[in-house]
Write a protein that holds these residues in place. Structure first.
Motif: not given
Length: 489
Positions: A458-476
């Motif tokens: 719903k918000v343009k130009n806002l993104y998410f990364c890290g273990g709490s979002v897709h595809p998941g936790g752990g370094i890879p």
């Protein structure tokens, strides 16, 4: 034309990786980190002459680190070194059984047959099944967004979709492992992989039996300089690309205008940007940084069951143990009771499975002469207001008793240095909601599809990364989340 700008909230490994990728794309990137050090969970500390990697201790799929150097036009071997482990892990069982896991699948199958009587063929069939699941799911579940139409329009995706019945999503990991092995020790051995993403093998889908493939077929590695060197080298790479990392800079708010992210507020100062990427746990991102816009909060996502957390004792040990290696597992006598304690009772079993990482085995300088640095971890529930002081004290006694018995040596007098990390500290230091290490748990068949997307719809130009979002936790997977964001941008 003015250079486009991006701000990244959090200097965890995913945040640093996405900063590198955006810089390569030509963005002027600023990273804002609340702590005075980078890495998030992937950090280090020294005490009493011992060096400890504070968080993740298993390194798999190093190609995702190498890829970042190549994107920047550099030869990764000139900047980042690691070795593949021939011996992956030492396993200890209460009945005295010991298994040395090796990187060679045939040798592992033979070792298991020798130590348990389980036919080597069963192990080989299991590992081939793990490889098959990886082949089906990798391109869809790991390397691309599940929330983007383009993902489902490729031949690779179509091929994977047509094979989804083979990923064993309708059974639990435990039930599937029982069908492969007649020996309970082997069922426990492979059930353990559920803990790699903070889940319960008695609830998580058997699709997670893909995890052994990452460790066994693709390999486990040790970075020169320890796990924290991953953070250090990526920070150096980011800096070489003119990424600016700001420490002691907790972000207060994500700024929006007409449902478009326009920047952030830090220490009362407005920082404008064309792109905003949050590497913070998705829960506090919404509750704190987007608190003024509850209409944007994905309530179902924020109510999802959290993954397990960890209780870690960092012990300086005044001795060396030849029976131990870099990675070591001491199994509990009743695995189901252990997971019931974590997930149903929200407490810690009196007989927990204990993981010990000893980086000084491969990097002697991490401990004084004649000593070892023990990273001693048990899986525990997320923080729901338990009496952690009491739980930590009780667990410490239980862990020392267990290890002393199984190693045949009283380790209590050998502990000459100690630090402790529990779910409260994890939440405080890394903004991981309730101290859960991997965001939401994977204790459901649709868990892979229910993780938060890498973009706010719903918000343009806002993104998410890290273990709490897709595809998941752990370094890879954290590194892959950064790749997905950069590709989407």
């Amino acid at each position: 034309m003015a250079q486009k700008s991006a701000v990244v909230i959090g200097a965890g490994v995913a945040g640093i990786a996405v900063a590198i990728r955006l810089a390569v794309k030509g963005y002027a990137v600023h990273v804002f980190e609340a702590n005075n050090y980078p890495g998030g969970k992937l950090s280090e500390f020294t005490k009493d002459g011992f060096r400890f990697d504070a968080g993740p201790s298993l390194f798999t799929m190093p190609q995702y680190v190498d890829e970042l150097f190549r994107l920047a036009g550099k030869n990764p071997q000139d900047y980042f070194s690691y070795q593949k482990l021939d011996t992956v892990c030492h396993y200890f069982y209460p009945d005295g059984t010991r298994i040395k896991s090796t990187s060679d699948a045939d040798l592992l199958a033979a070792e298991i047959q020798t130590q348990t009587g389980e036919p080597a063929g069963h192990v080989s069939q299991y590992l081939q099944n793990s490889k098959r699941i990886y082949g089906i799911t990798n391109h869809v579940f790991l390397e691309q967004s599940l929330h983007r139409l383009r993902t489902y329009l490729s031949f690779k995706t179509l091929k994977s979709v047509l094979q989804l019945f083979q990923i064993d999503a309708m059974r639990t990991m435990h039930r599937a492992n029982q069908s492969f092995f007649r020996d309970k020790r082997l069922v426990q051995y492979f059930d353990r992989y559920a803990t790699y993403n903070g889940s319960n093998p008695y609830q998580a889908p058997a699709t997670l039996n893909v995890i052994p493939h990452l460790e066994q077929h693709l390999g486990a590695y040790f970075p020169e300089g320890g796990m924290y060197s991953i953070t250090q080298k990526l920070v150096e790479l980011a800096t070489s690309l003119s990424v600016k990392i700001n420490y002691n800079a907790p972000v207060e708010e994500i700024l929006l205008r007409d449902n478009r992210a326009t920047g952030i507020k830090v220490n009362g100062e407005v920082i404008e940007a064309n792109i905003v990427v949050s590497n913070m746990d998705v829960y506090p991102t919404y509750k704190k940084l987007l608190g003024k816009r509850p209409d944007l909060h994905p309530q179902k996502t924020l109510r999802q069951e959290r993954s397990s957390s960890a209780l870690i004792f960092y012990w300086g040990i005044l001795s060396r143990f030849d029976d131990l290696h870099l990675h070591n597992i001491f199994f509990s006598g009743d695995y189901k009771a252990e997971f019931n304690a974590i997930w149903k009772e929200q407490t810690i079993s009196n007989d927990p499975t204990v993981y010990i990482n000893i980086s000084s085995k491969l990097q002697p300088g991490d401990a004084p002469d004649g000593c070892e640095n023990w990273f001693v971890m048990i899986n525990v529930p997320a923080n729901n207001g338990q009496d952690w002081d009491a739980l930590v004290n009780t667990s410490r006694r239980n862990v020392i008793k267990k290890l002393s018995s199984m190693l045949g040596t009283d380790i209590a007098p050998l502990i000459v240095s100690e630090s402790v990390l529990d779910p409260r500290n994890i939440e405080q230091r890394t903004s991981s909601y309730k101290g859960s290490i991997y965001g939401s748990s994977s204790n459901s068949q649709l868990a892979a599809f229910l993780r938060h997307a890498n973009r706010q719809s719903k918000v343009k130009n806002l993104y998410f990364c890290g273990g709490s979002v897709h595809p998941g936790g752990g370094i890879p997977l954290a590194l892959l989340s950064a790749k997905i964001v950069a590709d989407w941008v």
